[in-house]
Design a protein around this motif. Structure first.
Motif, PDB file in Angstrom:
ATOM      1  N   VAL A   9     -35.299 -41.818 -38.314  1.00  0.00           N
ATOM      2  CA  VAL A   9     -34.724 -43.006 -38.875  1.00  0.00           C
ATOM      3  C   VAL A   9     -34.984 -42.695 -40.555  1.00  0.00           C
ATOM      4  O   VAL A   9     -34.272 -43.038 -41.595  1.00  0.00           O
ATOM      5  CB  VAL A   9     -35.595 -44.152 -38.609  1.00  0.00           C
ATOM      6  N   ALA A  10     -36.063 -41.911 -40.959  1.00  0.00           N
ATOM      7  CA  ALA A  10     -36.432 -41.573 -42.339  1.00  0.00           C
ATOM      8  C   ALA A  10     -35.530 -40.491 -42.753  1.00  0.00           C
ATOM      9  O   ALA A  10     -34.833 -40.737 -43.778  1.00  0.00           O
ATOM     10  CB  ALA A  10     -37.724 -41.058 -42.297  1.00  0.00           C
ATOM     11  N   ALA A  11     -35.070 -39.607 -42.110  1.00  0.00           N
ATOM     12  CA  ALA A  11     -34.098 -38.606 -42.572  1.00  0.00           C
ATOM     13  C   ALA A  11     -32.768 -39.216 -42.639  1.00  0.00           C
ATOM     14  O   ALA A  11     -32.040 -39.011 -43.673  1.00  0.00           O
ATOM     15  CB  ALA A  11     -33.875 -37.492 -41.368  1.00  0.00           C
ATOM     16  N   GLN A  12     -32.439 -39.975 -41.723  1.00  0.00           N
ATOM     17  CA  GLN A  12     -31.203 -40.879 -41.775  1.00  0.00           C
ATOM     18  C   GLN A  12     -31.225 -41.706 -43.413  1.00  0.00           C
ATOM     19  O   GLN A  12     -29.985 -41.836 -44.114  1.00  0.00           O
ATOM     20  CB  GLN A  12     -30.954 -41.753 -40.759  1.00  0.00           C
ATOM     21  N   ALA A  13     -32.302 -42.424 -43.639  1.00  0.00           N
ATOM     22  CA  ALA A  13     -32.575 -43.152 -44.773  1.00  0.00           C
ATOM     23  C   ALA A  13     -32.260 -42.318 -45.951  1.00  0.00           C
ATOM     24  O   ALA A  13     -31.662 -42.765 -46.950  1.00  0.00           O
ATOM     25  CB  ALA A  13     -33.731 -43.871 -44.740  1.00  0.00           C
ATOM     26  N   TRP A  14     -32.888 -41.165 -46.064  1.00  0.00           N
ATOM     27  CA  TRP A  14     -32.956 -40.282 -47.114  1.00  0.00           C
ATOM     28  C   TRP A  14     -31.311 -39.919 -47.734  1.00  0.00           C
ATOM     29  O   TRP A  14     -31.046 -39.905 -48.851  1.00  0.00           O
ATOM     30  CB  TRP A  14     -33.625 -38.959 -46.998  1.00  0.00           C
ATOM     31  N   VAL A  15     -30.631 -39.687 -46.682  1.00  0.00           N
ATOM     32  CA  VAL A  15     -29.201 -39.351 -46.839  1.00  0.00           C
ATOM     33  C   VAL A  15     -28.413 -40.660 -47.215  1.00  0.00           C
ATOM     34  O   VAL A  15     -27.523 -40.698 -48.206  1.00  0.00           O
ATOM     35  CB  VAL A  15     -28.250 -38.635 -45.693  1.00  0.00           C
TER      36      VAL A  15
END
Length: 282
Positions: free
Chosen positions: A180-186
């Motif tokens: 979820v965090a990696a998704q949010a960064w992009v």
């Protein structure tokens, strides 16, 4: 009971709330780009801080699937939000949430999940429901809004791939909160870039922060719950259950925004609900 079913039901409620908030924001005149950017500014640091504080932020190679999901999620939510500017939430939300038919097919074909007669019937009923709902695109005006319809169909395909990437990432060992965090960064990076290119500035109109904050909170709950569900259960069952939110959204959309809810649309919603129940018990 299918492992993770309770978590998927929680995600369902959160997704339904986010759809209604998107429509509220669109009705208030907030552009799709500004809305998504403000939402990302709240969601991205929030989920990153949460993952760090809980010790679930573990970035390694498998997190790339979360980043890829962020790209497709941006395409999905941008087109979905834009579709609501001229389309009815009681029509577009059900179509958007029926992305689970594509996700289920990908999980069965590419991830080797079981394909039973019950799942086959559920997929068929879901496609029938889409056909019934498409007949009423543009319900707010009584006319077919093909621009809105085209955008929501693009959003549906992109969201199906997003859900598929979640499951692949989890199978490769990624932690749910890290995905979820990696998704949010992009997603946040793309939202800012899009708004700069569109408006030549970073500006959120009055009232935008309120809707963006509510949407970020609803989606935080939805994504985290769905990630944990997919970590222990099959995508071809749990993603469809999470997408059951469109039935609630359609009913509340008709009540809150006075959208048309005729016999054909009611039949489409009923057929879709039956399909989702079959997925849940398959």
């Amino acid at each position: 009971m299918t492992p993770g079913l309770g978590l998927a039901l929680g995600a369902m409620l959160c997704f339904g709330a986010s759809d209604l908030i998107y429509k509220r924001g669109a009705a208030a005149g907030i552009t799709a780009g500004a809305f998504l950017m403000a939402q990302a500014w709240i969601f991205c640091p929030g989920v990153t801080l949460y993952a760090w504080l809980t010790g679930t932020l573990d970035v390694h190679r498998s997190a790339i699937w979360g980043a890829l999901a962020g790209l497709f999620l941006f395409v999905a939510l941008l087109n979905f939000t834009r579709s609501l500017q001229s389309g009815a939430v009681s029509t577009n939300a059900p179509i958007f949430r029926l992305n689970f038919t594509l996700t289920a097919a990908l999980a069965i074909l590419l991830l080797g999940e079981t394909f039973t007669l019950t799942k086959a019937i559920a997929l068929l009923l879901a496609l029938v429901a889409v056909w019934l709902l498409l007949a009423e695109a543009g319900a707010e005006t009584g006319k077919s809004d093909w621009s809105s319809l085209g955008r929501v169909l693009i959003a549906t395909a992109a969201m199906a791939l997003t859900n598929f990437f979640y499951k692949v990432g989890l199978q490769h060992g990624a932690i749910p909160e890290t995905i979820v965090a990696a998704q949010a960064w992009v997603f946040c990076s793309l939202a800012m870039l899009f708004e700069v290119l569109r408006a030549r500035r970073l500006n959120v109109p009055r009232g935008g922060w309120r809707y963006a904050a509510m949407a970020a909170l609803a989606l935080f709950g939805a994504f985290v719950l769905l990630m944990h569900a997919l970590a222990i259960g099959p995508a071809s069952v749990l993603v469809p259950v999470a997408q059951m939110s469109f039935v609630i959204t359609a009913l509340f959309g008709a009540a809150m925004f006075h959208e048309k809810l005729d016999a054909r649309k009611c039949l489409g919603l009923a057929v879709a609900a039956v399909a989702l129940v079959l997925f849940a018990v398959s």
